[in-house]
Design a protein around this motif. Structure first.
Motif, PDB file in Angstrom:
ATOM      1  N   ILE A   1       0.841  -1.202   0.000  1.00  0.00           N
ATOM      2  CA  ILE A   1       0.000   0.000   0.000  1.00  0.00           C
ATOM      3  C   ILE A   1       0.876   1.253   0.000  1.00  0.00           C
ATOM      4  N   GLY A   2       1.942   1.247   0.814  1.00  0.00           N
ATOM      5  CA  GLY A   2       2.858   2.378   0.850  1.00  0.00           C
ATOM      6  C   GLY A   2       3.509   2.624  -0.494  1.00  0.00           C
ATOM      7  N   CYS A   3       3.968   1.561  -1.140  1.00  0.00           N
ATOM      8  CA  CYS A   3       4.593   1.696  -2.462  1.00  0.00           C
ATOM      9  C   CYS A   3       3.597   2.218  -3.496  1.00  0.00           C
ATOM     10  N   LEU A   4       2.356   1.718  -3.445  1.00  0.00           N
ATOM     11  CA  LEU A   4       1.326   2.208  -4.370  1.00  0.00           C
ATOM     12  C   LEU A   4       1.028   3.683  -4.127  1.00  0.00           C
ATOM     13  N   SER A   5       1.010   4.081  -2.863  1.00  0.00           N
ATOM     14  CA  SER A   5       0.780   5.481  -2.534  1.00  0.00           C
ATOM     15  C   SER A   5       1.909   6.358  -3.066  1.00  0.00           C
ATOM     16  N   ILE A   6       3.139   5.921  -2.897  1.00  0.00           N
ATOM     17  CA  ILE A   6       4.285   6.674  -3.420  1.00  0.00           C
ATOM     18  C   ILE A   6       4.209   6.754  -4.943  1.00  0.00           C
ATOM     19  N   LEU A   7       3.886   5.640  -5.600  1.00  0.00           N
ATOM     20  CA  LEU A   7       3.758   5.628  -7.054  1.00  0.00           C
ATOM     21  C   LEU A   7       2.663   6.602  -7.505  1.00  0.00           C
ATOM     22  N   ALA A   8       1.519   6.576  -6.827  1.00  0.00           N
ATOM     23  CA  ALA A   8       0.427   7.501  -7.162  1.00  0.00           C
ATOM     24  C   ALA A   8       0.873   8.948  -6.963  1.00  0.00           C
ATOM     25  N   GLY A   9       1.666   9.188  -5.933  1.00  0.00           N
ATOM     26  CA  GLY A   9       2.181  10.532  -5.699  1.00  0.00           C
ATOM     27  C   GLY A   9       3.075  11.008  -6.834  1.00  0.00           C
ATOM     28  N   PHE A  10       3.957  10.139  -7.306  1.00  0.00           N
ATOM     29  CA  PHE A  10       4.831  10.518  -8.416  1.00  0.00           C
ATOM     30  C   PHE A  10       4.037  10.697  -9.716  1.00  0.00           C
ATOM     31  N   LEU A  11       2.982   9.895  -9.903  1.00  0.00           N
ATOM     32  CA  LEU A  11       2.111  10.083 -11.075  1.00  0.00           C
ATOM     33  C   LEU A  11       1.398  11.430 -10.994  1.00  0.00           C
ATOM     34  N   ALA A  12       0.965  11.804  -9.782  1.00  0.00           N
ATOM     35  CA  ALA A  12       0.320  13.103  -9.599  1.00  0.00           C
ATOM     36  C   ALA A  12       1.306  14.240  -9.876  1.00  0.00           C
TER      37      ALA A  12
ATOM     38  N   VAL B   1       2.278  15.363  -2.801  1.00  0.00           N
ATOM     39  CA  VAL B   1       3.105  15.392  -1.589  1.00  0.00           C
ATOM     40  C   VAL B   1       2.457  14.557  -0.489  1.00  0.00           C
ATOM     41  N   GLU B   2       1.144  14.664  -0.345  1.00  0.00           N
ATOM     42  CA  GLU B   2       0.435  13.879   0.675  1.00  0.00           C
ATOM     43  C   GLU B   2       0.542  12.384   0.381  1.00  0.00           C
ATOM     44  N   LEU B   3       0.368  11.987  -0.863  1.00  0.00           N
ATOM     45  CA  LEU B   3       0.458  10.567  -1.219  1.00  0.00           C
ATOM     46  C   LEU B   3       1.856  10.020  -0.964  1.00  0.00           C
ATOM     47  N   ILE B   4       2.870  10.766  -1.346  1.00  0.00           N
ATOM     48  CA  ILE B   4       4.255  10.319  -1.135  1.00  0.00           C
ATOM     49  C   ILE B   4       4.555  10.247   0.357  1.00  0.00           C
ATOM     50  N   SER B   5       4.157  11.266   1.094  1.00  0.00           N
ATOM     51  CA  SER B   5       4.389  11.294   2.544  1.00  0.00           C
ATOM     52  C   SER B   5       3.668  10.138   3.236  1.00  0.00           C
ATOM     53  N   SER B   6       2.428   9.902   2.860  1.00  0.00           N
ATOM     54  CA  SER B   6       1.665   8.795   3.461  1.00  0.00           C
ATOM     55  C   SER B   6       2.289   7.455   3.112  1.00  0.00           C
ATOM     56  N   GLY B   7       2.725   7.305   1.874  1.00  0.00           N
ATOM     57  CA  GLY B   7       3.361   6.053   1.466  1.00  0.00           C
ATOM     58  C   GLY B   7       4.619   5.773   2.260  1.00  0.00           C
TER      59      GLY B   7
END
Length: 171
Positions: A10-21, A151-157
């Motif tokens: 889940i953390g990796c997916l959140s970081i990936l979504a953050g970079f896509l954003a 930033v929120e997605l990457i931080s949460s991930g």
């Protein structure tokens, strides 16, 4: 062990979504605005439905009015995404400005405490962000919400991955 892997994924997916954003902040901005619109709509509907589940009428009218307001706000954001982006951007900038000023004022009551400089710096960063958003408005409206979402997605991930390594306390 399987639970830890789940949180890492889940953390990796959140970081990936953050970079896509970050790669497409305009799309992320519109997505964030639409999520906010649908959230307001559903919260408003649920609030109105919940009012009629109560047996007493104390305060019901205010809850109904607030629910209707949330529904109207949700519909407005969903129907007018670009206007919603502008409204939400102005709201974010105003919140940054107000919280930044509050943190700066608060920091001076913390003189002599190690947190003084951190709170002062945090307040200054909030005010600077607000000035940057207002200073580049309306162009900033096209990307700022998407960047904040990224930033929120990457931080949460990162925090989810970090938390997955924490061992539970034993008694």
């Amino acid at each position: 062990m399987a639970g830890k892997i789940f949180w890492i994924i889940i953390g990796c997916l959140s970081i990936l979504a953050g970079f896509l954003a970050l790669a497409n902040p305009l799309a992320a901005t519109i997505t964030a605005e639409q999520v906010a619109g649908w959230s307001f709509l559903f919260i408003g509907i649920l609030q109105i439905v919940a009012v009629f589940q109560q047996t007493t009428w104390g305060g019901r009218i205010w809850v109904i009015l607030l629910g209707v307001l949330f529904v109207l706000l949700g519909i407005s954001l969903i129907a007018n995404p670009l206007e919603g982006v502008i409204t939400l951007t102005l709201t974010v900038a105003a919140l940054f400005l107000v919280t930044g000023i509050f943190k700066i004022v608060l920091s001076f009551s913390l003189r002599g405490v190690p947190a003084f400089w951190l709170v002062l710096l945090s307040g200054a960063v909030s005010v600077i962000l607000a000035v940057m958003i207002f200073g580049n408005f309306p162009a900033s409206a096209l990307t700022i919400l998407g960047i904040l979402l990224a930033v929120e997605l990457i931080s949460s991930g990162i925090s989810l991955i970090a938390l997955s390594t924490v061992r539970p306390a034993t008694t």
